[in-house]
Structure formats: C-alpha cells, structure tokens
Design a protein around this motif. Sequence first.
Motif, mmCIF file in Angstrom:
data_model
loop_
_atom_site.group_PDB
_atom_site.id
_atom_site.type_symbol
_atom_site.label_atom_id
_atom_site.label_comp_id
_atom_site.label_asym_id
_atom_site.label_seq_id
_atom_site.Cartn_x
_atom_site.Cartn_y
_atom_site.Cartn_z
ATOM 1 N N ARG A 131 3.391 5.855 -3.014
ATOM 2 C CA ARG A 131 4.582 6.568 -3.484
ATOM 3 C C ARG A 131 4.652 6.588 -5.001
ATOM 4 O O ARG A 131 4.979 7.619 -5.604
ATOM 5 C CB ARG A 131 5.845 5.921 -2.906
ATOM 6 N N PHE A 132 4.344 5.466 -5.622
ATOM 7 C CA PHE A 132 4.364 5.411 -7.080
ATOM 8 C C PHE A 132 3.334 6.360 -7.675
ATOM 9 O O PHE A 132 3.614 7.066 -8.652
ATOM 10 C CB PHE A 132 4.094 3.987 -7.574
ATOM 11 N N GLU A 133 2.137 6.385 -7.106
ATOM 12 C CA GLU A 133 1.079 7.266 -7.623
ATOM 13 C C GLU A 133 1.485 8.729 -7.523
ATOM 14 O O GLU A 133 1.207 9.523 -8.434
ATOM 15 C CB GLU A 133 -0.218 7.006 -6.862
ATOM 16 N N GLU A 134 2.143 9.086 -6.446
ATOM 17 C CA GLU A 134 2.590 10.474 -6.289
ATOM 18 C C GLU A 134 3.627 10.825 -7.345
ATOM 19 O O GLU A 134 3.565 11.904 -7.958
ATOM 20 C CB GLU A 134 3.156 10.680 -4.881
ATOM 21 N N MET A 135 4.576 9.933 -7.558
ATOM 22 C CA MET A 135 5.601 10.179 -8.589
ATOM 23 C C MET A 135 4.982 10.205 -9.976
ATOM 24 O O MET A 135 5.343 11.033 -10.811
ATOM 25 C CB MET A 135 6.682 9.104 -8.506
ATOM 26 N N ARG A 136 4.037 9.304 -10.237
ATOM 27 C CA ARG A 136 3.387 9.262 -11.539
ATOM 28 C C ARG A 136 2.604 10.539 -11.805
ATOM 29 O O ARG A 136 2.674 11.107 -12.908
ATOM 30 C CB ARG A 136 2.444 8.060 -11.613
ATOM 31 N N ASP A 137 1.896 11.018 -10.808
ATOM 32 C CA ASP A 137 1.109 12.234 -10.992
ATOM 33 C C ASP A 137 2.012 13.430 -11.312
ATOM 34 O O ASP A 137 1.680 14.255 -12.172
ATOM 35 C CB ASP A 137 0.279 12.521 -9.738
ATOM 36 N N ARG A 138 3.147 13.499 -10.634
ATOM 37 C CA ARG A 138 4.087 14.594 -10.912
ATOM 38 C C ARG A 138 4.650 14.481 -12.324
ATOM 39 O O ARG A 138 4.765 15.478 -13.041
ATOM 40 C CB ARG A 138 5.220 14.586 -9.884
ATOM 41 N N ASP A 150 0.834 -1.198 0.000
ATOM 42 C CA ASP A 150 0.000 0.000 0.000
ATOM 43 C C ASP A 150 0.874 1.256 0.000
ATOM 44 O O ASP A 150 0.625 2.199 -0.755
ATOM 45 C CB ASP A 150 -0.911 -0.014 1.221
ATOM 46 N N HIS A 151 1.919 1.259 0.824
ATOM 47 C CA HIS A 151 2.824 2.408 0.875
ATOM 48 C C HIS A 151 3.554 2.582 -0.457
ATOM 49 O O HIS A 151 3.696 3.710 -0.959
ATOM 50 C CB HIS A 151 3.840 2.234 2.007
ATOM 51 N N GLN A 152 4.008 1.491 -1.034
ATOM 52 C CA GLN A 152 4.707 1.553 -2.309
ATOM 53 C C GLN A 152 3.792 2.086 -3.412
ATOM 54 O O GLN A 152 4.208 2.885 -4.253
ATOM 55 C CB GLN A 152 5.230 0.167 -2.694
ATOM 56 N N ALA A 153 2.545 1.630 -3.407
ATOM 57 C CA ALA A 153 1.592 2.082 -4.414
ATOM 58 C C ALA A 153 1.338 3.580 -4.283
ATOM 59 O O ALA A 153 1.261 4.306 -5.289
ATOM 60 C CB ALA A 153 0.284 1.309 -4.275
#
Length: 330
Positions: free
Chosen positions: A309-316, A304-307
């Motif tokens: 973090r990935f979503e935040e990076m992807r959105d940026r 859940d934490h990894q997902a």
Amino acid sequence: MQRTLTQLEILSELSGVAEANVNRHLSMAKDWNPHDYVPWDEGRNFATLGGQDYDPSQSRLSDVARAAMITNLLTEDNLPSYHREISENFSMDHAWGHWVGRWTAEENRHGIVMRDYLTVTRAVDPVQLEEFRMIHMGNGVTSEGHVGERIGDQEVDPYARSLLHVVAYVTFQELATRVSHRNTGKACNDPIADKMLQRIAADENLHMIFYRNICQAAIDLAPDQALRAIADILLNFQMPGLGMPDFRRNGVLMAKHGIYDLRQHREEVVMPVLKKWKIFDRNDFGPDGEKAREELAVFVEELDHQATRFEEMRDRSLAREAKKRAAAAS
C-alpha cells in the motif's frame, strides 16, 4: 512445560556464547580512524572566529540526503542511553562487560566521523544540529520506548527491559541502521560520504551478527521465552530516533526516496533474521511459543500488505511531483 529462566540464569547460561562471539568479533572487526574520512581541506572558520556562519546554499546535499544524515547522526548521538540499557541488562562482568565497552567505543566513532564530515563540508546547519542533539539526548531512549503498551487485547508486562527483549531489539535495530546508513551514502552523491557510510554500515553489520548469535543461543536455551520477546519487539518496533526533532518528517522523506521504508524493513531486516533463526521451521516451541509464532506469521503477512500500500501511494505521489516539475519547466 518450559521453565521461565531468570535474567541471571540466562546471562550465566549464555556467558560462553558471549565470550565466543566477542572473540569472533575482535577477529573480524577492522580498526579505522574517523579523521581519514573527513575532507579537512574544505573546512573554514565560522563567524565566532572571524569566518562565515552557515548558509543553506553551502550544502551540496539534497533535502533527502540531508534529512537522512541528520536522522542517522542524532541516532548515533544517543549512545549514552543505549550504553545504559545494554550495560544494565548485560552486566559489566567478564565477556558481557568486554562487549559493552567495545561496542560502545565502536559506535562512538560513528557519531564522531559523521559530525566532523557534516561540519567541515557545511552540509547541514551546525546550530540546528546542536539544538536537535541537546533535545534528543535530553529525552533519551529506553527499551520501554520500543515495546508498545498493548499487543492486541493484552497488556505487555513491564519485563520489556529484560535481556531477551534488549537482545532481540538490537539485533533488528543494528541491521536496520546498516541499511539506512548504506542507502544514505548512495543518496549523498559524494564518494567521500559514501565511503564513510559504507565503513559505518560494515561495523553495524558485525554488531548485528553478535546480537543475532546471542539471540539464537537464547532461542535454543529458552524457546518460548525468547520468541515471546522477539514477538513483543517486532510487533511494536520503532527506530531509536523516535522522538527526535523532525523525526516523522525526515522519516517520510527517507521512506519516500528509498533510504528506509516498510519493504526494506520486511525484506532486508525482519525476514532474513527470522529465517536465520528458523523461526517458522522449529518444532521445539511450547504453547506460549506457538502463540508468539502465530502472531509473528500474521505480522509479517500484514507488513507485506502495508508495504504494498505504501509503495502504491509513493508511486502516485512521485508521479504527481514529476508531472509538476515537467509543467514548470515547459
């Protein structure tokens, strides 16, 4: 204390479950023909037969859809490796053998229809696709490739190719493949491709149910042994495309654009199956099973934490790309 069952004992004990689920599958599976999902009127000869060879401008697929289609097809192409793994662990006797043959035949249709569609519509470079197929099938896939060498500070025993590990792996893999095919169909922006991949995804879902039910029965039969296998698989899960040419590049594109990412892996694959098996509600695990369950609890929380973090990076990243496009257009 639970006794460790041999593979032969597990196969024997679960043979009735296998037979019931083969019959269930046959009652629900829909026969279909690959040629019904291919727009043959778009086909034409390539240069060897006096026509025109592939040019990238001929493809109507986006980069994302093209990457996903290639990845999904090459995954289906490695069917001989999957057949070998399953037949060696299931045996070819009685209901087990019937399932191996039926499953292999149904999976083969997926590769047939996807390749025909991609070739006829000139959606991908057929020469490169064939080169990639040769490389990927030459490498093959084994269940050792899905179970890591270590879990924490412990060595993973080479029993990774046991029936329980194989059944656990294919349960999650079939569901993951269903998600990937379904989202790829939407990304293609072509009603024919979408319909074709919906059909394939429906097959994958039925395959997943068969394996999920077998695994459920295995948990009831040998709780600690089965849960250890499930934990081994999930903590080291890799899609079967690992090792194919451009897999990491295509995987990033697919994750970035919603074909298959960590959030989908957790919410649409891992958690629904664990909940179906009532992994966190059962009270029949011994010390080994409890240890495996604790590892799984930590794993799903970290996922859940990894997902996130990935979503935040992807959105940026997507925001930056949109800003660049807007600037270029102005």
